[in-house]
Design a protein around this motif. Structure first.
Motif, PDB file in Angstrom:
ATOM      1  N   LEU A  10       0.691  -0.910   0.225  1.00 22.65           N
ATOM      2  CA  LEU A  10       0.099   0.094   0.001  1.00 22.65           C
ATOM      3  C   LEU A  10       0.932   1.274   0.306  1.00 22.65           C
ATOM      4  N   GLY A  11       2.362   1.524  -0.066  1.00 21.98           N
ATOM      5  CA  GLY A  11       2.907   2.119  -0.294  1.00 21.98           C
ATOM      6  C   GLY A  11       3.362   2.871   1.144  1.00 21.98           C
ATOM      7  N   TYR A  12       3.036   2.404   2.166  1.00 25.39           N
ATOM      8  CA  TYR A  12       3.143   2.377   3.509  1.00 25.39           C
ATOM      9  C   TYR A  12       4.944   2.754   3.853  1.00 25.39           C
ATOM     10  N   GLN A  13       5.336   2.879   4.720  1.00 21.06           N
ATOM     11  CA  GLN A  13       7.157   2.356   4.569  1.00 21.06           C
ATOM     12  C   GLN A  13       7.569   2.455   6.199  1.00 21.06           C
ATOM     13  N   ASN A  14       6.697   2.633   7.341  1.00 23.77           N
ATOM     14  CA  ASN A  14       6.530   2.732   9.136  1.00 23.77           C
ATOM     15  C   ASN A  14       4.868   1.928   9.185  1.00 23.77           C
ATOM     16  N   ALA A  15       4.258   1.348  10.248  1.00 25.13           N
ATOM     17  CA  ALA A  15       2.961   1.650  10.602  1.00 25.13           C
ATOM     18  C   ALA A  15       3.097   1.117  12.137  1.00 25.13           C
ATOM     19  N   LEU A  16       3.154   1.697  13.028  1.00 28.53           N
ATOM     20  CA  LEU A  16       3.103   1.859  14.863  1.00 28.53           C
ATOM     21  C   LEU A  16       1.661   1.274  15.519  1.00 28.53           C
ATOM     22  N   VAL A  17       1.964   0.633  15.802  1.00 26.30           N
ATOM     23  CA  VAL A  17       0.855  -0.080  16.139  1.00 26.30           C
ATOM     24  C   VAL A  17       0.796  -0.777  17.849  1.00 26.30           C
ATOM     25  N   ILE A  18      -0.181  -0.095  18.587  1.00 20.70           N
ATOM     26  CA  ILE A  18       0.049   1.115  19.947  1.00 20.70           C
ATOM     27  C   ILE A  18      -1.169  -0.375  20.614  1.00 20.70           C
ATOM     28  N   PRO A  19      -0.249  -0.595  21.924  1.00 22.90           N
ATOM     29  CA  PRO A  19      -1.235  -1.384  22.657  1.00 22.90           C
ATOM     30  C   PRO A  19      -2.681  -0.841  23.448  1.00 22.90           C
ATOM     31  N   PHE A  20      -3.835  -1.347  23.199  1.00 22.34           N
ATOM     32  CA  PHE A  20      -4.463  -0.988  24.713  1.00 22.34           C
ATOM     33  C   PHE A  20      -4.612  -1.485  25.891  1.00 22.34           C
ATOM     34  N   ASP A  21      -4.278  -0.560  26.700  1.00 21.24           N
ATOM     35  CA  ASP A  21      -3.926  -0.682  28.431  1.00 21.24           C
ATOM     36  C   ASP A  21      -4.635  -0.211  28.872  1.00 21.24           C
ATOM     37  N   GLU A  22      -4.209  -0.178  30.311  1.00 16.72           N
ATOM     38  CA  GLU A  22      -5.116   0.799  31.085  1.00 16.72           C
ATOM     39  C   GLU A  22      -4.566   2.296  31.377  1.00 16.72           C
ATOM     40  N   VAL A  23      -2.678   2.195  30.790  1.00 17.05           N
ATOM     41  CA  VAL A  23      -2.739   3.801  31.011  1.00 17.05           C
ATOM     42  C   VAL A  23      -3.255   4.541  29.798  1.00 17.05           C
ATOM     43  N   THR A  24      -3.142   3.650  28.705  1.00 18.93           N
ATOM     44  CA  THR A  24      -3.583   4.058  26.839  1.00 18.93           C
ATOM     45  C   THR A  24      -4.990   4.789  27.736  1.00 18.93           C
ATOM     46  N   ALA A  25      -6.150   3.958  27.864  1.00 21.83           N
ATOM     47  CA  ALA A  25      -7.598   4.280  27.947  1.00 21.83           C
ATOM     48  C   ALA A  25      -7.524   5.219  28.903  1.00 21.83           C
ATOM     49  N   SER A  26      -6.190   5.632  30.211  1.00 21.30           N
ATOM     50  CA  SER A  26      -7.179   6.493  30.695  1.00 21.30           C
ATOM     51  C   SER A  26      -6.616   8.184  29.907  1.00 21.30           C
ATOM     52  N   TRP A  31     -14.494   6.773  14.988  1.00 16.61           N
ATOM     53  CA  TRP A  31     -14.179   6.347  16.373  1.00 16.61           C
ATOM     54  C   TRP A  31     -14.023   6.848  16.969  1.00 16.61           C
ATOM     55  N   MET A  32     -13.671   6.196  17.949  1.00 17.22           N
ATOM     56  CA  MET A  32     -13.309   7.432  18.925  1.00 17.22           C
ATOM     57  C   MET A  32     -12.358   6.837  20.078  1.00 17.22           C
ATOM     58  N   PHE A  33     -11.257   7.799  21.044  1.00 17.63           N
ATOM     59  CA  PHE A  33     -10.337   7.745  21.696  1.00 17.63           C
ATOM     60  C   PHE A  33     -10.779   8.565  22.844  1.00 17.63           C
ATOM     61  N   GLY A  34      -9.175   7.637  23.959  1.00 17.69           N
ATOM     62  CA  GLY A  34      -8.713   8.702  24.812  1.00 17.69           C
ATOM     63  C   GLY A  34      -9.979   8.744  25.976  1.00 17.69           C
ATOM     64  N   LYS A  35      -9.180   9.064  27.089  1.00 13.19           N
ATOM     65  CA  LYS A  35     -10.500   9.084  28.511  1.00 13.19           C
ATOM     66  C   LYS A  35     -11.484   9.695  28.211  1.00 13.19           C
ATOM     67  N   GLY A  36     -12.766   8.565  28.378  1.00 13.59           N
ATOM     68  CA  GLY A  36     -13.621   9.394  28.162  1.00 13.59           C
ATOM     69  C   GLY A  36     -14.909   9.211  27.116  1.00 13.59           C
ATOM     70  N   ARG A  37     -13.873   8.223  25.646  1.00  8.04           N
ATOM     71  CA  ARG A  37     -13.886   8.526  24.305  1.00  8.04           C
ATOM     72  C   ARG A  37     -14.402  10.209  23.575  1.00  8.04           C
TER      73      ARG A  37
END
Length: 87
Positions: A1-17, A43-49
């Protein structure tokens, strides 16, 4: 698809808050060459979406990265979602 890099961030308690804007600033600080963020429709993200595609776009304008929202994939006329897949 032409991407050189991709970052996958695990969803954990720290990320969720983490507040959405703090998450975006931290992501940009960790990846200064960040070119864009790709998310699914609604898509929604972050504390409290609190984070939305609109927030990603606004922050991206200030920090110089793009936001791409991928349209929903439909199966039998209904959007495919993680909730639907689990069911």
């Amino acid at each position: 698809l032409g991407y050189q890099n991709a970052l996958v961030i695990p969803f954990d308690e720290v990320t969720a808050s983490t507040p959405a804007e703090d998450f975006l600033r931290s992501l940009h600080a960790s990846c200064p060459a960040l070119g864009g963020i790709v998310v699914g429709c609604g898509w929604m993200f972050g504390k409290g979406r609190e984070g939305t595609v609109k927030l990603i776009r606004e922050t991206g304008l200030r920090l110089h990265f793009d936001a791409v929202e991928i349209p929903s994939v439909l199966l039998d006329g209904e959007p495919v979602s993680s909730t639907r897949i689990r069911k």
